[in-house]
Write an enzyme that holds these catalytic residues in place. Structure first.
Site, mmCIF file in Angstrom:
data_model
loop_
_atom_site.group_PDB
_atom_site.id
_atom_site.type_symbol
_atom_site.label_atom_id
_atom_site.label_comp_id
_atom_site.label_asym_id
_atom_site.label_seq_id
_atom_site.Cartn_x
_atom_site.Cartn_y
_atom_site.Cartn_z
ATOM 1 C CG HIS A 253 -1.982 -1.017 1.222
ATOM 2 N ND1 HIS A 253 -3.003 -1.053 2.145
ATOM 3 C CD2 HIS A 253 -2.211 -2.045 0.364
ATOM 4 C CE1 HIS A 253 -3.818 -2.063 1.864
ATOM 5 N NE2 HIS A 253 -3.356 -2.689 0.791
ATOM 6 C CD GLU B 74 -1.939 4.105 3.191
ATOM 7 O OE1 GLU B 74 -1.633 3.484 2.150
ATOM 8 O OE2 GLU B 74 -3.052 4.003 3.727
ATOM 9 C CB CYS C 266 -6.304 -0.487 5.329
ATOM 10 S SG CYS C 266 -4.582 -1.050 5.253
ATOM 11 C CB CYS D 147 -1.747 1.718 6.186
ATOM 12 S SG CYS D 147 -1.275 0.875 4.663
HETATM 13 ZN ZN ZN Z 1 -3.280 0.166 3.793
#
Ligand code: ZN
Length: 200
Positions: free
Chosen positions: A98, A100, A128, A131
């Site tokens: 992801h 981040e 999420c 993260c």
């Molecule tokens: Zn994430």
């Protein structure tokens, strides 16, 4: 980043061969290195959040151009860009790639430490669970995100992990920065994916 990722369209850098993931990572690290201290410094002031989010949006556009869900992130310190990244889950075949997570890893590398308590993370979509966990682990000073994620957001929507007193660190969070643009790029991406799926 545009220039770097444009390089990914050159045959030797295309992430479509056995070395594709490595090529993509190389581009990403090169960009992270360029963004380390001494690099781009944004003007300070009340529109700093907007300017940083605009950079995160630019990264999200690069993700879309590669067929990745368009989410982009920037790590900054004192108005200076430390690292930038975008979602590379498909390209790297990595469920943890992801935006981040990649930006935090790149920032740690650039600064030579895992503790990022003097840094802020700007990301186009609410983080999420994974993260948000990484943000807490990094001891990040501040989180700024664009649009809320009612299906997976773990900072305010479904959970409040970055603000949970049972954990050993809490992160000041600001939401809604360039929210319309951050949401629109995602809607357009999924719209175009749905319409291309309908073509026989
Ligand atoms: Zn994430």
């Amino acid at each position: 980043m545009s220039r770097d990722m444009a390089a990914s369209s050159r045959p030797e850098a295309r992430p479509d061969g056995p070395d594709g993931a490595e090529a993509a990572l190389r581009l990403y690290w090169n960009d992270a290195r360029r963004g380390r201290p001494g690099g781009t410094r944004m003007a300070s002031g009340e529109d700093l959040d907007g300017r940083m989010m605009a950079l995160a949006l630019e990264a999200a556009r690069e993700a879309a151009a590669m067929g990745e869900v368009p989410v982009g992130a920037v790590v900054a310190r004192d108005g200076e860009v430390i690292a930038r990244a975008f979602n590379l889950r498909e390209t790297l075949h990595d469920p943890t790639a992801h935006a981040e997570r990649l930006a935090l890893t790149a920032a740690g590398r650039a600064l030579g430490r895992w503790r990022l308590d003097d840094c802020s993370l700007y990301v186009t979509l609410e983080p999420c669970v994974m993260c948000a966990g990484a943000i807490v682990h990094a001891r990040l000073a501040r989180l700024v995100y664009g649009v809320a994620d009612p299906k997976a957001g773990a900072c305010r929507s479904l959970y409040r992990l970055t603000d949970d007193r049972r954990l050993n660190h809490r992160v000041a969070a600001t939401s809604g920065v360039l929210a319309r643009d951050c949401g629109e790029i995602l809607s357009l991406f999924f719209q175009s994916r749905r319409s291309s799926a309908k073509i026989p």
